[in-house]
Scaffold this active site. Structure first.
Site, PDB file in Angstrom:
ATOM      1  N   TYR A  72      24.730  12.134 -20.235  1.00 41.10           N
ATOM      2  CA  TYR A  72      23.401  11.617 -20.607  1.00 41.10           C
ATOM      3  C   TYR A  72      23.489  10.877 -21.944  1.00 41.10           C
ATOM      4  O   TYR A  72      22.942   9.800 -22.110  1.00 41.10           O
ATOM      5  CB  TYR A  72      22.419  12.791 -20.709  1.00 41.10           C
ATOM      6  CG  TYR A  72      20.980  12.384 -20.927  1.00 41.10           C
ATOM      7  CD1 TYR A  72      20.111  12.242 -19.845  1.00 41.10           C
ATOM      8  CD2 TYR A  72      20.493  12.133 -22.214  1.00 41.10           C
ATOM      9  CE1 TYR A  72      18.788  11.874 -20.038  1.00 41.10           C
ATOM     10  CE2 TYR A  72      19.170  11.756 -22.410  1.00 41.10           C
ATOM     11  CZ  TYR A  72      18.317  11.628 -21.325  1.00 41.10           C
ATOM     12  OH  TYR A  72      17.017  11.254 -21.519  1.00 41.10           O
ATOM     13  N   ASP A 216      18.074 -15.891 -23.211  1.00 36.94           N
ATOM     14  CA  ASP A 216      17.978 -15.255 -21.906  1.00 36.94           C
ATOM     15  C   ASP A 216      19.218 -15.737 -21.163  1.00 36.94           C
ATOM     16  O   ASP A 216      19.246 -16.833 -20.615  1.00 36.94           O
ATOM     17  CB  ASP A 216      16.678 -15.681 -21.206  1.00 36.94           C
ATOM     18  CG  ASP A 216      16.575 -15.101 -19.791  1.00 36.94           C
ATOM     19  OD1 ASP A 216      17.533 -14.436 -19.342  1.00 36.94           O
ATOM     20  OD2 ASP A 216      15.547 -15.328 -19.126  1.00 36.94           O
TER      21      ASP A 216
HETATM   22  N1  F0G Z   1      16.069 -14.132 -16.574  1.00 39.77           N
HETATM   23  C1  F0G Z   1      16.564 -15.034 -15.699  1.00 39.77           C
HETATM   24  C2  F0G Z   1      16.981 -16.377 -16.182  1.00 39.77           C
HETATM   25  C3  F0G Z   1      16.695 -14.690 -14.346  1.00 39.77           C
HETATM   26  O1  F0G Z   1      17.188 -15.579 -13.486  1.00 39.77           O
HETATM   27  C4  F0G Z   1      16.301 -13.394 -13.920  1.00 39.77           C
HETATM   28  C5  F0G Z   1      16.397 -13.012 -12.513  1.00 39.77           C
HETATM   29  C6  F0G Z   1      15.795 -12.504 -14.877  1.00 39.77           C
HETATM   30  C7  F0G Z   1      15.694 -12.905 -16.195  1.00 39.77           C
HETATM   31  C8  F0G Z   1      15.346 -11.110 -14.500  1.00 39.77           C
HETATM   32  O2  F0G Z   1      16.440 -10.335 -14.215  1.00 39.77           O
HETATM   33  O3  F0G Z   1      16.174  -9.694 -11.809  1.00 39.77           O
HETATM   34  O4  F0G Z   1      17.765  -8.499 -13.325  1.00 39.77           O
HETATM   35  O5  F0G Z   1      15.345  -8.193 -13.585  1.00 39.77           O
HETATM   36  N2  F0G Z   1      16.586 -13.808 -11.551  1.00 39.77           N
HETATM   37  C9  F0G Z   1      16.748 -13.501 -10.140  1.00 39.77           C
HETATM   38  C10 F0G Z   1      16.698 -14.752  -9.306  1.00 39.77           C
HETATM   39  C11 F0G Z   1      15.859 -12.428  -9.630  1.00 39.77           C
HETATM   40  O6  F0G Z   1      16.688 -14.626  -8.067  1.00 39.77           O
HETATM   41  O7  F0G Z   1      16.717 -15.851  -9.851  1.00 39.77           O
HETATM   42  P1  F0G Z   1      16.423  -9.115 -13.162  1.00 39.77           P
END
Ligand code: F0G
Length: 460
Positions: A72, A216
């Site tokens: 944990y 991001d």
């Molecule tokens: N940021 C970006 C640029 C993403 O493409 C995604 C997810 C996320 C954040 C969120 O991440 O799904 O792990 O919670 N993109 C996927 C897609 C779902 O199909 O483009 P996550």
């Protein structure tokens, strides 16, 4: 094949897939309310819904799973993951999360200190936008105008519009801007890359105004390889060094590790050096994701990620990865299918507004093509257009997307070029009947995130 690099791996485990008959596909699609999100994956032959968590792990990663330390608190697996993230980013603090949106829900409210503060991104991914809004903030997109000129051969269509960025900051006042989020690559508009020059300018503008910068970076490694291929002065730099230069230009890194982490589940928060921010994230991660040394992941998940992060920076892999997308894009273009060109890092974006111009935006041309592609070849893609965009919260009118895209998203190390040939053949067939196709109307529409659960009927 001379112009494309081949997969730098061989296959030693396979998962059978099956193409059910046309009659069965018709029945399944009708049962799914003409929304492929509602199909069972066993009824799909080639699944191009997403590249998220759908890739294949290497034997090194499967081996690492056995090393998982399921504690944990203070798991050995966490420290292996932390070391890998520190080595790649140069950041001081690392907190795992169960996936990207988990990292967002922990970190973003620490930046959005008052309701009504703004967050600016080239384009926010849907969940990022949702977490900005849930924290009381407002999300503003600020991508360059070249982004939507689909045929324009421009190397960095994910770039920020720097003039617009300065105008937004001047207009909204710097003290009201919670953060600038650099989304690399820019998923929502084609997985298009952002140049280091652009990132440097964004960082400079942010510094001058005292605004924190977030990466991001779900697909940061693909972005780094695009820079190596396309940005002057980076031809001879290693992708690892380019990635580090990217991270040097931000304060915080949020990652859905289901993409360039090469794992099926996982996320990350990494903080350059702000101890106060680290403490604030620690406080929030415990009730939301889990204790700060596991954040919703098992020990074995963290070990697989520690290995996957490094594999995703290997240059032969990245070369092949970007080439398989380019390969599918070239096949489609040669067959007369309109796509966003040049192709991005994880998907081919198909311009369905051009394939069936007779279907109005509020009858969802890209969803129509998505359904036809399933009927044609058992292939599942995803709509990125007006259906996804939803309705204006005040007027309740359907919003109109800039483009009615269909996204053919390619999972990592999963399908062969034969599969991609087949996808191209099927979509070329479908696009020929585009001008004769009819739109869709809602049978059920949920109040938010409607594209996941909506049910439709074809308009006669
Ligand atoms: N940021 C970006 C640029 C993403 O493409 C995604 C997810 C996320 C954040 C969120 O991440 O799904 O792990 O919670 N993109 C996927 C897609 C779902 O199909 O483009 P996550």
């Amino acid at each position: 094949m001379k112009n494309y690099s081949l997969p730098p791996f061989k296959i030693k485990m396979v998962e059978p897939i099956k193409l059910i008959s046309k009659a069965e596909r018709e029945k399944k699609l009708e049962q799914a309310g003409f929304n492929p999100f509602r199909l069972k994956s066993e009824d799909v032959f080639i699944d191009l819904l997403t590249d998220s968590g759908t890739g294949a792990m290497s034997h090194f990663q499967w081996g690492a799973l056995m090393m998982g330390d399921e504690a944990y608190a203070g798991s050995r697996s966490f420290y292996r993951l932390e070391a890998a993230v520190k080595e790649i980013t140069g950041y001081k603090y690392v907190i795992p999360a169960h996936q990207g949106r988990g990292a967002e829900q922990v970190a973003l409210p620490n930046l959005i200190k008052r309701p009504g503060m703004y967050v600016i991104s080239n384009i926010h991914f849907d969940t990022t936008r949702a977490h900005v809004e849930l924290a009381g903030g407002r999300a503003i997109d600020c991508v360059c105008k070249e982004c939507f000129d689909l045929e324009l051969d421009y190397p960095f269509k994910g770039n920020f519009d720097l003039l617009k960025l300065k105008e937004i900051i001047a207009d909204k006042k710097k003290e009201n801007i919670a953060a600038i989020i650099m989304t690399i690559t820019n998923n929502s508009a084609g997985g298009q890359p952002v140049s280091l020059e652009n990132m440097r300018e964004v960082n400079k503008i942010a510094r001058e105004n005292g605004i924190p910068v977030v990466i991001d970076g779900a697909r940061y490694a693909e972005n780094a390889y695009f820079i190596k291929l396309r940005e002057k002065g980076y031809e001879n730099k290693s992708v690892k060094d380019i990635a580090r230069e990217q991270f040097d230009l931000a304060d915080l890194f949020l990652m859905s590790s289901k993409k360039d982490g090469l794992v099926n589940i996982g996320g990350l928060i990494a903080i350059k050096d702000n101890e106060e921010m680290f403490r604030a994230c620690q406080v929030r991660v415990i009730p939301m994701e889990g204790f700060p040394t596991y954040g919703g992941l098992s020990g074995r998940d963290m070990d697989a990620l520690a290995v996957g992060l490094k594999e995703a920076l290997e240059e032969d892999y990245l070369q092949y990865r970007l080439d398989e997308i380019r390969y599918l894009g070239d096949k489609l273009r040669a067959g007369g299918v309109p796509i966003q060109y040049p192709t991005g890092g994880h998907a081919v974006f198909v311009d369905c507004g051009a394939i069936c111009p007779q279907i109005p935006f509020n009858q969802f041309p890209a969803q129509v093509i998505c359904n036809e592609l399933y009927l044609e070849g058992g292939i599942r893609a995803v709509e990125i257009g007006s259906l996804l965009l939803g309705r204006d919260p005040d007027t309740h009118e359907n919003l109109r997307a800039d483009k009615e895209f269909l996204r053919l998203t390619i999972p990592r190390r999963t399908y062969t070029l034969e599969h991609l040939n087949y996808v191209a053949e099927c979509l070329i067939e479908v696009s020929k009947r585009g001008p004769k196709l009819k739109g869709l109307e809602f049978v059920y529409e949920s109040p938010i995130l409607r594209h996941f659960t909506a049910e439709f009927k074809p308009i006669k």
